[in-house]
Each structure stands twice: as C-alpha cells, then as structure tokens.
Scaffold this active site. Sequence first.
Site, short mmCIF file in Angstrom:
data_model
loop_
_atom_site.label_atom_id
_atom_site.label_comp_id
_atom_site.label_asym_id
_atom_site.label_seq_id
_atom_site.Cartn_x
_atom_site.Cartn_y
_atom_site.Cartn_z
N SER A 52 0.84 -1.18 0.00
CA SER A 52 0.00 0.00 0.00
C SER A 52 0.89 1.25 0.00
O SER A 52 1.84 1.33 0.77
CB SER A 52 -0.86 -0.06 1.26
OG SER A 52 -1.65 1.06 1.37
N ILE A 86 2.88 2.31 -2.46
CA ILE A 86 4.11 2.23 -3.25
C ILE A 86 3.94 2.92 -4.62
O ILE A 86 4.92 3.20 -5.31
CB ILE A 86 4.58 0.76 -3.40
CG1 ILE A 86 6.09 0.70 -3.66
CG2 ILE A 86 3.82 0.02 -4.48
CD1 ILE A 86 6.71 -0.63 -3.37
N GLY A 87 2.69 3.21 -4.98
CA GLY A 87 2.45 3.96 -6.22
C GLY A 87 1.80 3.16 -7.34
O GLY A 87 2.01 3.44 -8.51
N LYS A 88 1.01 2.16 -6.96
CA LYS A 88 0.35 1.33 -7.97
C LYS A 88 -0.67 2.12 -8.78
O LYS A 88 -0.68 2.08 -10.00
CB LYS A 88 -0.35 0.13 -7.31
CG LYS A 88 0.58 -0.83 -6.60
CD LYS A 88 -0.17 -2.03 -6.08
CE LYS A 88 -1.19 -1.72 -5.02
NZ LYS A 88 -0.64 -1.27 -3.73
N SER A 89 -1.52 2.86 -8.06
CA SER A 89 -2.58 3.60 -8.75
C SER A 89 -1.99 4.68 -9.65
O SER A 89 -2.47 4.90 -10.76
CB SER A 89 -3.53 4.24 -7.74
OG SER A 89 -4.19 3.24 -7.01
N ARG A 132 18.64 -10.21 -13.33
CA ARG A 132 19.56 -9.38 -14.11
C ARG A 132 19.65 -9.84 -15.56
O ARG A 132 20.09 -9.11 -16.43
CB ARG A 132 20.96 -9.41 -13.47
CG ARG A 132 20.98 -8.96 -12.02
CD ARG A 132 20.46 -7.55 -11.86
NE ARG A 132 21.38 -6.59 -12.40
CZ ARG A 132 22.29 -5.93 -11.69
NH1 ARG A 132 22.38 -6.14 -10.39
NH2 ARG A 132 23.10 -5.09 -12.27
N ASP A 134 -7.02 -1.30 -7.38
CA ASP A 134 -6.94 -1.75 -5.99
C ASP A 134 -7.52 -3.11 -5.65
O ASP A 134 -6.86 -3.91 -5.04
CB ASP A 134 -7.54 -0.71 -5.05
CG ASP A 134 -6.44 0.03 -4.32
OD1 ASP A 134 -5.27 -0.21 -4.67
OD2 ASP A 134 -6.73 0.81 -3.42
#
EC number: 2.7.11.-
Lengths: 88, 306
Positions: free
Chosen positions: B153, B155-158, B241, B175
Amino acid sequence: MVSKEVVVLNSTGIHARPAAIFVKTASGFKSDITVSKDGKSVSAKSIISVLSLCINKDSKITISANGEDENEAIKALVDLIDSKFGEE
Amino acid sequence: MTLEIEKLIKDLNLDVIVSGDRNKKITTSDINRPGLQFSGYYDYFGEDRVQVIGMAEWSYLDKMDPDLRYKRIKEFFKFDITCVIISRGLNPHEEIIDTAKEHNIWVLRSSLQTTRLMKELITYMEKELAETTSLHGELVDVYGVGILIQGKSGIGKSETALELIKRGHILVSDDAVEIKCVGGSLYGTSPYSTSGMIEVRGLGIIDVTALYGLSSVLKEKIIDFVIELEPWNNEYDDFDRLGNSNETVEILGVSIKKVRIPIRPGRNLAVIIEAAAANYRYLTTSSISPVEIIDKRIEEINQKKV
C-alpha cells in the site's frame, strides 16, 4: 494477527463518507489491515477496496490486523464502527 | 461454488415449463443427455448434472409405447435431478410435465439447437461455477497483455496505472481485482460498485471513464503475468539481471509468471511496464531469448579465435 467480527450499525453502511473515515483511521497504523465480507477480503487502507465490498447497514464484516500495533488498530476501527461514525 | 436455477433461466433466456424446487442449485458444469436412462440403463447416471433432452431423446420417447414411456419417465424422475432442459423449442411429453410437477423438478426449454445449447450451457456454467478470489492490485491491459500490478500500500500502484492510462493503455480494476479461474485462465474484473474508478492520493477518487473516455476502461481481462513493485534495496539485490528468471506466483491453483521491479524516484514505471509487456509478447512468440543471443555471439567469437 488479531481478528474481530462486527456488525455495521449506521444507517448508510460504509458508503463514501464513512469509508473515508475508516480508511484514514486504518492508514494511521503500521499493521497490515484487511476487511472482509462474504468471504471477500480487501485492504482496509484503500478507499476503492473498502467501497468495493458494498458494506450496508447490518452487514457483518471481519476486521483483521497483523503487525506491531494490531491490537490498537482493531480497537480503533471497531470503536469507529460501534460509534456509527458519529451519525445519528 | 453453486448456481441458482433462476439465475440460469434469466441469463440464458429459458422458458419455464415446470417450476421446481427454488432451493435446488447447480453444482457441476457437466451435462447429461438421458437417452440411455430412458432405455432403462442407470449405471453411471450423473443425476446431479443438467439433463438436456434433444431431438434424439425426444423422438425416442415419442416412438415409445405410451405405457412404457410413462414407466421410464417415472423411473427417471425418481432420481434427485437438478433440472431438465429441452432444446429446439420442443414440447415435452405430458408424462414429463406431470411427473416433474409431482417431484418438484425444474423443466425448462430453449429454442436453440441441442449442440449449440450444450456449448452455451457449458461455457456459461463453467464461468458461473468457477472458483473466485479477490486480490489487491491494479489490473491493466498494456499492448493487449493483461498485467496485475501488485505491491505494498502506498508504493504507487494507482499512480502507475494512471500514467499507463494516459499513455493509451486500459484500466480494468483499481486496488481490488476479482479473479475467476475458467479453463486454466485467470479472468480479472472490477467489483461492480467501483468499476472505472481509481484513487489517486491527494486527488481522491477520479472517474477514469469520464476523464479519459470509454476506450480507457475494460470490463474483463485475462491475467497474463504479475508485476510486483518493490522498494529498491541498495545493500542486496536479488532482482532478475538476465531476464531469464522463472519466478511464478500461484493464483487459484494456476501458476503465473511474476516479474519483480524495484522502484526508486526517477524511474519511469510506466515505460518499464510497457517494456515488460512488449517483452512478454516477444518471449511468448520468439524461440530465442536475449541471453541466448548473447551467449551465441560469445561462442561465435571464441570459435573464430581457435
């Protein structure tokens, strides 16, 4: 992890305004907090998620918290619901 | 999961010939055509399945001696049958109507041809009876690839979803994503009450359809892979990587590819997610991966030296 089942008492249920208060209260805690209704469980810190549950008056919901302040979180959220979000 | 007969009637537009027990529910997406049962054979009888009477069963009953027909139908309805559907708009024999009424069993009718009806029934029932779950995250369609973006919650998903929408990609759900497993594929949708809406911290809830147009939202999308946004960890990083990690996550018993992306200020997440979508399409259609191409080139140079 702490869980508690509560029945929503206020006449509008957890619609937009109460949902905003609920989410704000939940976001004030560090613990991961979820709300569930009819087997669907969502994050209590997201307004969209809480609204998606369509919680009405008399809906039975379960609030669960997991983290360092889980007891305080549950108490605050349950008190909020019991207080009917300050509605008459 | 169960399906109510009344919902089936409404959704598939069926006629009700006999109304049965309202509490009766469909529990399996299998179908039985009761020809063998009408001939008196009851071993391996799937009585819990929806019973479909087509032209073959109907004409078999029709040609039967009326006394025998009555006996066979009586025997059939002694079982705890979920419901009977007659196809092609055929009129059921009176014995069926009377006996079904007696046992309180649903008799329904469709105007469709039998095979067509069975195909529709199976597809519909599989979807309705599918296992479901609800997950936290954004479901977006990027270049036709269904991506579930997850992460803690805040972290900038939306915000990432919003930037993707601005770049012409499509939002399925913000969400909370409801997921159904049908035929090994994971179908994601938005809960009805919040569909087309997104919450952006500081702005509140915004109506994506109203702001960005109808083509910016989609009702349902199959999830192709999951992206997990994680905070950048300087001390130790175990991120992929080479681009050949086979990390997966299990959703409703389906194993699905998972890509972990570290975030930090200045990283343009929408561009990275677009690249991930394009790369996913490349890897599913190409027979060689970038790592294999580099390995091949190195080998080529070494061989020249010899």
